[in-house]
Design a protein around this motif. Structure first.
Motif, PDB file in Angstrom:
ATOM      1  N   ALA A 133       0.891  -0.879   0.366  1.00 49.84           N
ATOM      2  CA  ALA A 133      -0.662  -0.029   0.098  1.00 49.84           C
ATOM      3  C   ALA A 133       1.042   1.322  -0.239  1.00 49.84           C
ATOM      4  N   ILE A 134       0.307   2.473  -0.190  1.00 51.75           N
ATOM      5  CA  ILE A 134       1.124   3.716  -0.394  1.00 51.75           C
ATOM      6  C   ILE A 134       0.229   4.229   0.866  1.00 51.75           C
ATOM      7  N   GLU A 135       1.033   5.168   1.722  1.00 50.98           N
ATOM      8  CA  GLU A 135       0.752   6.021   2.408  1.00 50.98           C
ATOM      9  C   GLU A 135       1.207   7.244   2.396  1.00 50.98           C
ATOM     10  N   VAL A 136      -0.226   8.329   1.646  1.00 52.85           N
ATOM     11  CA  VAL A 136      -0.089   9.869   2.253  1.00 52.85           C
ATOM     12  C   VAL A 136       0.482  10.749   3.192  1.00 52.85           C
ATOM     13  N   ASN A 137       1.299  11.236   2.910  1.00 52.60           N
ATOM     14  CA  ASN A 137       1.854  12.061   4.741  1.00 52.60           C
ATOM     15  C   ASN A 137       1.647  13.426   3.721  1.00 52.60           C
ATOM     16  N   VAL A 138       0.003  13.916   4.474  1.00 49.91           N
ATOM     17  CA  VAL A 138      -0.383  14.965   3.585  1.00 49.91           C
ATOM     18  C   VAL A 138       0.579  15.976   5.104  1.00 49.91           C
ATOM     19  N   ALA A 139       0.980  15.772   5.760  1.00 46.94           N
ATOM     20  CA  ALA A 139       1.443  17.164   6.867  1.00 46.94           C
ATOM     21  C   ALA A 139       3.087  17.301   6.242  1.00 46.94           C
ATOM     22  N   CYS A 140       2.982  18.220   4.999  1.00 42.35           N
ATOM     23  CA  CYS A 140       4.025  18.246   4.308  1.00 42.35           C
ATOM     24  C   CYS A 140       3.514  19.755   4.115  1.00 42.35           C
ATOM     25  N   PRO A 141       4.672  20.634   4.259  1.00 43.07           N
ATOM     26  CA  PRO A 141       4.757  22.143   3.854  1.00 43.07           C
ATOM     27  C   PRO A 141       4.245  22.374   2.668  1.00 43.07           C
ATOM     28  N   ASN A 142       3.570  22.670   2.027  1.00 41.20           N
ATOM     29  CA  ASN A 142       3.197  22.866   0.305  1.00 41.20           C
ATOM     30  C   ASN A 142       4.132  23.961   0.144  1.00 41.20           C
ATOM     31  N   VAL A 143       5.171  24.082  -0.680  1.00 36.83           N
ATOM     32  CA  VAL A 143       6.432  25.046  -0.976  1.00 36.83           C
ATOM     33  C   VAL A 143       5.015  26.289  -1.547  1.00 36.83           C
ATOM     34  N   GLU A 144       4.180  25.795  -2.141  1.00 37.19           N
ATOM     35  CA  GLU A 144       3.646  26.437  -3.420  1.00 37.19           C
ATOM     36  C   GLU A 144       2.559  27.441  -2.685  1.00 37.19           C
ATOM     37  N   ASP A 145       2.421  27.609  -0.856  1.00 31.96           N
ATOM     38  CA  ASP A 145       1.048  28.109  -0.317  1.00 31.96           C
ATOM     39  C   ASP A 145       1.582  28.849   0.553  1.00 31.96           C
ATOM     40  N   ARG A 146       2.890  28.820   0.228  1.00 32.37           N
ATOM     41  CA  ARG A 146       4.191  29.477   1.911  1.00 32.37           C
ATOM     42  C   ARG A 146       3.802  28.521   2.926  1.00 32.37           C
ATOM     43  N   GLY A 147       3.645  27.496   2.707  1.00 28.12           N
ATOM     44  CA  GLY A 147       4.270  26.529   3.268  1.00 28.12           C
ATOM     45  C   GLY A 147       3.465  26.060   4.278  1.00 28.12           C
ATOM     46  N   ARG A 148       2.172  26.386   3.841  1.00 27.66           N
ATOM     47  CA  ARG A 148       1.252  25.636   5.108  1.00 27.66           C
ATOM     48  C   ARG A 148       0.799  23.989   4.343  1.00 27.66           C
ATOM     49  N   MET A 149       0.833  23.731   5.782  1.00 30.22           N
ATOM     50  CA  MET A 149       0.697  22.242   5.434  1.00 30.22           C
ATOM     51  C   MET A 149      -0.897  21.661   4.626  1.00 30.22           C
ATOM     52  N   PHE A 150      -0.745  20.391   3.911  1.00 27.46           N
ATOM     53  CA  PHE A 150      -1.488  19.844   3.083  1.00 27.46           C
ATOM     54  C   PHE A 150      -2.413  19.484   3.811  1.00 27.46           C
ATOM     55  N   ALA A 151      -2.279  18.988   4.470  1.00 24.74           N
ATOM     56  CA  ALA A 151      -3.073  18.671   5.713  1.00 24.74           C
ATOM     57  C   ALA A 151      -4.493  19.722   6.588  1.00 24.74           C
ATOM     58  N   TRP A 152      -3.566  20.759   6.051  1.00 22.46           N
ATOM     59  CA  TRP A 152      -4.565  22.200   7.287  1.00 22.46           C
ATOM     60  C   TRP A 152      -5.747  22.271   5.577  1.00 22.46           C
ATOM     61  N   HIS A 153      -6.169  21.413   4.931  1.00 26.62           N
ATOM     62  CA  HIS A 153      -6.397  22.462   4.413  1.00 26.62           C
ATOM     63  C   HIS A 153      -7.579  21.081   3.186  1.00 26.62           C
ATOM     64  N   PRO A 154      -8.508  21.200   3.749  1.00 24.49           N
ATOM     65  CA  PRO A 154      -9.491  20.073   2.774  1.00 24.49           C
ATOM     66  C   PRO A 154      -8.505  19.984   0.831  1.00 24.49           C
ATOM     67  N   GLY A 155      -9.474  20.109   0.781  1.00 25.53           N
ATOM     68  CA  GLY A 155      -8.897  20.980  -1.000  1.00 25.53           C
ATOM     69  C   GLY A 155      -7.198  20.270  -1.084  1.00 25.53           C
ATOM     70  N   ALA A 156      -6.281  21.122  -0.480  1.00 26.51           N
ATOM     71  CA  ALA A 156      -5.490  20.628  -0.770  1.00 26.51           C
ATOM     72  C   ALA A 156      -4.589  19.592  -0.216  1.00 26.51           C
ATOM     73  N   ALA A 157      -5.628  18.483   0.766  1.00 27.99           N
ATOM     74  CA  ALA A 157      -4.540  17.208   0.896  1.00 27.99           C
ATOM     75  C   ALA A 157      -5.705  16.675  -0.237  1.00 27.99           C
ATOM     76  N   ALA A 158      -6.945  17.099  -0.352  1.00 33.54           N
ATOM     77  CA  ALA A 158      -7.068  16.264  -1.456  1.00 33.54           C
ATOM     78  C   ALA A 158      -6.934  16.179  -2.937  1.00 33.54           C
ATOM     79  N   SER A 159      -6.339  17.123  -3.374  1.00 35.82           N
ATOM     80  CA  SER A 159      -5.467  16.912  -4.129  1.00 35.82           C
ATOM     81  C   SER A 159      -4.549  16.171  -4.726  1.00 35.82           C
ATOM     82  N   VAL A 160      -3.499  16.159  -3.180  1.00 38.44           N
ATOM     83  CA  VAL A 160      -2.580  15.439  -2.975  1.00 38.44           C
ATOM     84  C   VAL A 160      -2.366  13.812  -3.495  1.00 38.44           C
ATOM     85  N   VAL A 161      -3.601  13.288  -3.122  1.00 35.39           N
ATOM     86  CA  VAL A 161      -4.821  12.320  -2.054  1.00 35.39           C
ATOM     87  C   VAL A 161      -4.830  11.715  -3.976  1.00 35.39           C
ATOM     88  N   ARG A 162      -5.534  12.153  -4.564  1.00 36.94           N
ATOM     89  CA  ARG A 162      -5.985  12.559  -6.067  1.00 36.94           C
ATOM     90  C   ARG A 162      -4.353  12.148  -7.109  1.00 36.94           C
TER      91      ARG A 162
END
Length: 343
Positions: free
Chosen positions: A126-155
């Motif tokens: 299986a693959i585990e997606v660590n969405v608790a990473c800073p998004n360099v394209e969004d001022r370093g905000r974690m992907f995990a903090w926003h539903p849309g950002a987390a979903a985009s990574v999983v997708r």
């Protein structure tokens, strides 16, 4: 019923002989733990998060103990995807280990590229997606903090991962509503969820036992991720809430699992498996012990299969799962004996 069948569980399409996994980042490459027990005794081994390029991680100090917990700010050190595919994954496959590969990145594109590189590799359960990473394209905000950002990574990971390989989204608890983010990840293609990642915290070095201390943050990165028994109540709450909203989505419960009864708590809250992490740092033999304790706890409660009590804490009082064997009736008194009178 045999121990093996009692502990068997599933994470979507993935069948596991037991529900005890390592938590990402706490088992090294696997070679470290293999000194203490056979890794094929694990339900699965979850790797340290793999990134596209090699990383040295943060400078020291990057770990410090806290009451009932551990603060870490490692910075995801590792060999990068090339080194992982060349050295670590083949070694795990040779051990017969079911391997869940954790991936991390600074952009949606990086996550997608990692999934594409893993697509042709064998030995991945299986693959585990660590969405608790800073998004360099969004001022370093974690992907995990926003539903849309987390979903985009999983997708992106689901689109590039090999069909049939489950994708699990590992969520952070430092959010207003973890259920909303879980729903977004499942809608984006996650077949399961890992709850929870570490909680953000910090400590200041005030010194002790005659040592004055630095009187500054104890970690080089100022804040870090809190893990261990201190976060277990939070992790249980998250598992319970997400299972209530998504009862058919398998969950790996992570956060302070140190005993078989800890593992059983997570199962009753709604987890189909658990991850063991911080406790491995002071007890690297913990996994076989936790498995034994969990099996004993199930047997003592006359539970035939662990799957029958996943989410049992959500059921009304008095509910008995079909596979829970009732207490045997009291033996009838032999001829000539008198039953004790009860009022």
């Amino acid at each position: 019923m045999s121990t093996g069948s009692r502990l068997e569980t599933r994470l979507g399409a993935l069948e596991l002989p037991n529900p005890v996994l390592t938590a990402s980042g706490c088992g090294g490459t696997g070679r470290e733990l293999a000194q203490f027990f056979d890794l094929d005794r694990l339900g699965a081994f979850v790797t340290t998060s793999v990134m596209a390029r090699p990383r040295a991680g943060r400078p020291t100090p990057r770990m410090t103990e806290t009451p009932s917990g551990l603060l870490t700010a490692m910075g995801l050190p590792g060999p990068g995807i090339e080194g992982f595919l060349e050295r670590d994954l083949p070694w795990l496959a040779e051990q017969g280990v079911r391997t869940v590969v954790s991936v991390a990145g600074g952009s949606v594109e990086e996550f997608g590229e990692l999934a594409r590189r893993l697509r042709g590799a064998s030995g991945i359960a299986a693959i585990e997606v660590n969405v608790a990473c800073p998004n360099v394209e969004d001022r370093g905000r974690m992907f995990a903090w926003h539903p849309g950002a987390a979903a985009s990574v999983v997708r992106a990971v689901r689109a590039h991962a090999r069909p049939g390989v489950p994708v699990l989204a590992k969520l952070a608890p430092d959010v207003t509503d973890i259920v909303t983010i879980a729903l977004a990840c499942v809608d984006a293609g996650a077949e399961g969820l890992t709850l929870i990642n570490t909680m953000e915290g910090m400590a200041i070095d005030t010194g002790a036992a005659g040592r004055p201390g630095t009187l500054r943050p104890a970690l080089s990165g100022v804040s870090g991720g809190l893990s261990g028994p201190a976060i277990r109540p939070v992790a249980l709450r998250c598992v319970y809430q997400v299972h209530a909203a998504l009862p058919d989505v398998p969950i790996v419960g992570v956060g302070g699992v140190a005993t078989g009864l800890d593992a059983l708590e997570f199962v009753l809250a709604g987890a189909s498996a658990v991850g063991v992490g911080t406790t491995l740092f002071h007890d690297p033999t913990a996994v076989p012990r936790i498995l034994r304790e969990l099996d004993e706890a199930l047997a003592a409660r006359r539970i035939g299969r662990i799957g029958d009590v996943v989410g049992l804490a959500h059921k009304p009082a008095g509910y008995v799962p079909p596979q829970v064997r009732p207490e045997p009736p009291a033996p009838e008194p032999e001829a000539g004996e008198v039953k004790e009178k009860t009022s």
